[in-house]
Design a protein around this motif. Structure first.
Motif, PDB file in Angstrom:
ATOM      1  N   LEU A   1       0.835  -1.203   0.000  1.00  0.00           N
ATOM      2  CA  LEU A   1       0.000   0.000   0.000  1.00  0.00           C
ATOM      3  C   LEU A   1       0.870   1.254   0.000  1.00  0.00           C
ATOM      4  O   LEU A   1       0.596   2.211  -0.735  1.00  0.00           O
ATOM      5  N   ALA A   2       1.920   1.254   0.813  1.00  0.00           N
ATOM      6  CA  ALA A   2       2.810   2.414   0.882  1.00  0.00           C
ATOM      7  C   ALA A   2       3.539   2.626  -0.438  1.00  0.00           C
ATOM      8  O   ALA A   2       3.684   3.759  -0.914  1.00  0.00           O
ATOM      9  N   ALA A   3       3.992   1.529  -1.047  1.00  0.00           N
ATOM     10  CA  ALA A   3       4.709   1.635  -2.323  1.00  0.00           C
ATOM     11  C   ALA A   3       3.802   2.184  -3.417  1.00  0.00           C
ATOM     12  O   ALA A   3       4.228   2.990  -4.251  1.00  0.00           O
ATOM     13  N   ALA A   4       2.535   1.766  -3.411  1.00  0.00           N
ATOM     14  CA  ALA A   4       1.595   2.237  -4.428  1.00  0.00           C
ATOM     15  C   ALA A   4       1.323   3.734  -4.290  1.00  0.00           C
ATOM     16  O   ALA A   4       0.901   4.390  -5.249  1.00  0.00           O
ATOM     17  N   LEU A   5       1.576   4.276  -3.103  1.00  0.00           N
ATOM     18  CA  LEU A   5       1.361   5.700  -2.868  1.00  0.00           C
ATOM     19  C   LEU A   5       2.664   6.491  -2.955  1.00  0.00           C
ATOM     20  O   LEU A   5       2.722   7.649  -2.540  1.00  0.00           O
ATOM     21  N   GLY A   6       3.712   5.852  -3.490  1.00  0.00           N
ATOM     22  CA  GLY A   6       4.937   6.575  -3.802  1.00  0.00           C
ATOM     23  C   GLY A   6       6.123   6.339  -2.905  1.00  0.00           C
ATOM     24  O   GLY A   6       7.196   6.909  -3.123  1.00  0.00           O
ATOM     25  N   HIS A   7       5.981   5.490  -1.897  1.00  0.00           N
ATOM     26  CA  HIS A   7       7.089   5.270  -0.968  1.00  0.00           C
ATOM     27  C   HIS A   7       7.990   4.117  -1.403  1.00  0.00           C
ATOM     28  O   HIS A   7       7.554   3.196  -2.103  1.00  0.00           O
ATOM     29  N   THR A   8       9.236   4.189  -0.959  1.00  0.00           N
ATOM     30  CA  THR A   8      10.144   3.057  -1.118  1.00  0.00           C
ATOM     31  C   THR A   8      10.079   2.212   0.153  1.00  0.00           C
ATOM     32  O   THR A   8       9.665   2.697   1.214  1.00  0.00           O
ATOM     33  N   VAL A   9      10.474   0.965   0.036  1.00  0.00           N
ATOM     34  CA  VAL A   9      10.496   0.057   1.178  1.00  0.00           C
ATOM     35  C   VAL A   9      11.854  -0.632   1.191  1.00  0.00           C
ATOM     36  O   VAL A   9      12.234  -1.270   0.210  1.00  0.00           O
ATOM     37  N   THR A  10      12.589  -0.484   2.277  1.00  0.00           N
ATOM     38  CA  THR A  10      13.887  -1.139   2.381  1.00  0.00           C
ATOM     39  C   THR A  10      13.683  -2.648   2.536  1.00  0.00           C
ATOM     40  O   THR A  10      12.577  -3.119   2.794  1.00  0.00           O
ATOM     41  N   SER A  11      14.757  -3.409   2.376  1.00  0.00           N
ATOM     42  CA  SER A  11      14.681  -4.864   2.544  1.00  0.00           C
ATOM     43  C   SER A  11      14.099  -5.194   3.908  1.00  0.00           C
ATOM     44  O   SER A  11      14.511  -4.640   4.935  1.00  0.00           O
ATOM     45  N   THR A  12      13.135  -6.084   3.917  1.00  0.00           N
ATOM     46  CA  THR A  12      12.506  -6.485   5.171  1.00  0.00           C
ATOM     47  C   THR A  12      12.904  -7.911   5.515  1.00  0.00           C
ATOM     48  O   THR A  12      13.000  -8.770   4.644  1.00  0.00           O
ATOM     49  N   PHE A  13      13.136  -8.140   6.803  1.00  0.00           N
ATOM     50  CA  PHE A  13      13.489  -9.473   7.287  1.00  0.00           C
ATOM     51  C   PHE A  13      13.095  -9.579   8.756  1.00  0.00           C
ATOM     52  O   PHE A  13      12.860  -8.558   9.418  1.00  0.00           O
ATOM     53  N   PRO A  14      13.000 -10.791   9.290  1.00  0.00           N
ATOM     54  CA  PRO A  14      12.555 -10.948  10.677  1.00  0.00           C
ATOM     55  C   PRO A  14      13.530 -10.309  11.665  1.00  0.00           C
ATOM     56  O   PRO A  14      14.743 -10.289  11.453  1.00  0.00           O
ATOM     57  N   ALA A  15      12.998  -9.789  12.749  1.00  0.00           N
ATOM     58  CA  ALA A  15      13.798  -9.279  13.863  1.00  0.00           C
ATOM     59  C   ALA A  15      13.211  -9.838  15.158  1.00  0.00           C
ATOM     60  O   ALA A  15      12.027 -10.175  15.212  1.00  0.00           O
ATOM     61  N   LEU A  16      14.050  -9.916  16.175  1.00  0.00           N
ATOM     62  CA  LEU A  16      13.655 -10.578  17.424  1.00  0.00           C
ATOM     63  C   LEU A  16      13.100 -11.959  17.102  1.00  0.00           C
ATOM     64  O   LEU A  16      11.971 -12.308  17.474  1.00  0.00           O
ATOM     65  N   VAL A  17      13.922 -12.749  16.424  1.00  0.00           N
ATOM     66  CA  VAL A  17      13.492 -14.063  15.955  1.00  0.00           C
ATOM     67  C   VAL A  17      14.503 -15.123  16.411  1.00  0.00           C
ATOM     68  O   VAL A  17      15.715 -14.869  16.414  1.00  0.00           O
ATOM     69  N   PRO A  18      14.047 -16.312  16.831  1.00  0.00           N
ATOM     70  CA  PRO A  18      14.981 -17.375  17.205  1.00  0.00           C
ATOM     71  C   PRO A  18      15.831 -17.821  16.016  1.00  0.00           C
ATOM     72  O   PRO A  18      15.396 -17.753  14.861  1.00  0.00           O
ATOM     73  N   LEU A  19      17.034 -18.304  16.312  1.00  0.00           N
ATOM     74  CA  LEU A  19      17.978 -18.746  15.291  1.00  0.00           C
ATOM     75  C   LEU A  19      18.066 -20.266  15.275  1.00  0.00           C
ATOM     76  O   LEU A  19      17.944 -20.920  16.315  1.00  0.00           O
ATOM     77  N   VAL A  20      18.297 -20.802  14.098  1.00  0.00           N
ATOM     78  CA  VAL A  20      18.231 -22.256  13.894  1.00  0.00           C
ATOM     79  C   VAL A  20      19.630 -22.827  13.676  1.00  0.00           C
ATOM     80  O   VAL A  20      20.428 -22.287  12.894  1.00  0.00           O
ATOM     81  N   LEU A  21      19.923 -23.943  14.371  1.00  0.00           N
ATOM     82  CA  LEU A  21      21.153 -24.702  14.182  1.00  0.00           C
ATOM     83  C   LEU A  21      20.839 -25.973  13.412  1.00  0.00           C
ATOM     84  O   LEU A  21      19.665 -26.366  13.292  1.00  0.00           O
ATOM     85  N   PRO A  22      21.841 -26.662  12.865  1.00  0.00           N
ATOM     86  CA  PRO A  22      21.578 -27.949  12.205  1.00  0.00           C
ATOM     87  C   PRO A  22      20.832 -28.882  13.157  1.00  0.00           C
ATOM     88  O   PRO A  22      21.129 -28.921  14.360  1.00  0.00           O
TER      89      PRO A  22
END
Length: 424
Positions: A181-202
């Protein structure tokens, strides 16, 4: 003057959206405000926050507690509605907050529902019409305002506040559609990724067999060449899938951001953060007849100690006198500079917030108003601002929602005054 279905339409009725609506209604009491949310249950993310208790904010919040946009930009918004203002706001709603030893502030009832219900009542008292489930599929400019559309129909609005959230906990309704919605109204969006998220080991890693064990640790994110990019010390939780707990969650966004720029970036763990590396080496040199397992078990949970010895390829029964120089160095390395073989994260489904979003440089921060689209305001998680664990992301929601709501209402008042003067 054109007729609008609403003076202000707020897209998203979570923490930031409700705060924006409350302050818009209080600033301009006769303003027609509609909050649209696609969720079946309003405030779902509030209800699950803080283990169902809702960590409202922290006793001390600074711009350095956040990442994403520049600290000075974040600071400009935070100081408009600070921690003291948040505490006073909820006390005025009849919600007393209590401080825990960590500095986190929770409702005295220890129930997130207390916060959600107080916000909904305050919004209703301020004249906000909360309508759900009403998912907004598109927003288009129409004359001097907006046409807000969904499969439920459409509304015309003079001003729009985007408070859609990010991508975290998509079942709560924040599935990233707000960015489109923001992009359609003219805004840019930086790369998005999870934050405050558990990390996975093998899955076959020895630490995955230690589910439930917690210990203080220092985590560092380092670039491929070895430069420390971020570090934090706190409680680390071993789980059946890998690493969690406050310090792992805090470091997750930094690890993910580093990996986007440098695939060789890695996570380093110091299991004995209270001891300088040189002291660990010296202690092992002076163990004498005592075993390395006894040494570690006095400082770490025994099951974790055994796993770290396994990783260092040192027998638990080895005494200090028996340790070879190579074994001692290997053990010191595992204890203080272990490179965790993180293979990924648990994704937005388990993330508490989103890193990335609309950059604050695209907003007039005095009003949280779009510089790209007149009449549009943005607040909350849709912005490129993410805080560390401890109530900081809610503080951003309260602060940015307040600024956006007040500014949108003041714009409505200005519209009305302008219309009245033209009619006189």
């Amino acid at each position: 003057m054109a007729r609008w279905d609403a003076d202000i339409v707020i897209v998203g009725a979570g923490a930031a959206g409700l705060m924006a609506g409350i302050w818009a209604g209080r600033t301009a009491p006769r303003t027609r405000i509609v909050a649209l949310d696609g969720a079946q249950r309003l405030g779902a993310k509030i209800l699950v926050a803080g283990g169902g208790r809702c960590n409202v904010t922290h006793e001390r919040v600074t711009a350095t507690d956040f990442a994403g946009s520049p600290p000075e930009a974040i600071r400009r918004v935070l100081r408009r509605f600070d921690v003291a203002a948040v505490v006073a706001f909820f006390e005025a709603l009849g919600v007393r907050l209590k401080r825990e030893a960590s500095g986190k502030l929770f409702p005295a009832t220890d129930q997130a529902r207390t916060i959600r219900d107080a916000l909904l009542k305050a919004a209703a008292d301020a004249g906000v019409d909360c309508s759900h489930p009403r998912r907004v599929e598109a927003i288009r400019r129409a004359d001097d305002g907006f046409l807000v559309c969904g499969n439920w129909g459409a509304l015309t609005a003079r001003h729009v506040i985007l408070a859609t959230g990010g991508k975290s906990l998509p079942k709560s309704g924040s599935d990233g559609h707000g960015y489109r919605l923001a992009a359609a109204l003219g805004h840019t969006v930086t790369s998005t990724f999870p934050a405050l998220v558990p990390l996975v080991l093998p899955p076959d890693h020895p630490l995955c067999a230690l589910g439930g064990i917690t210990t203080p640790a220092t985590l560092r994110v380092r670039s491929g060449p070895g430069k420390t990019l971020a570090s934090a010390t706190g409680s680390l939780l071993c789980t059946h899938f890998g690493l969690s707990g406050p310090v792992a969650l805090d470091m997750s966004r930094h690890w993910l951001a580093a990996r986007l720029a440098d695939p060789a970036a890695h996570l380093v763990i110091n299991w004995l953060p209270a001891l300088p590396d040189a002291d660990v080496e010296q202690s092992l040199q002076t163990l004498g007849r005592s075993t390395v397992l006894r040494f570690l078990s006095e400082r770490l949970p025994e099951r974790l100690a055994r796993s770290l010895l396994l990783l260092a390829e040192v027998m638990p029964t080895r005494t200090g006198a028996q340790l070879t120089r190579a074994e001692r160095r290997a053990l010191v390395s595992v204890l203080t500079q272990w490179v965790a073989p993180v293979i990924g994260d648990r994704g937005f489904t388990y993330a508490e917030t989103t890193a990335g979003g609309v950059p604050l440089r695209e907003l007039d921060l005095a009003r949280m108003a779009s510089r790209r689209c007149p009449g549009l305001y943005l607040c909350g998680e849709i912005c490129d601002v993410d805080g560390r664990i401890g109530g900081f992301n809610f503080q951003w929601a309260w602060s940015s929602g307040y600024v956006a709501g007040v500014a949108a209402a003041q714009a409505v008042l200005a519209d009305t005054a302008h219309g009245s003067s033209n009619n006189s």
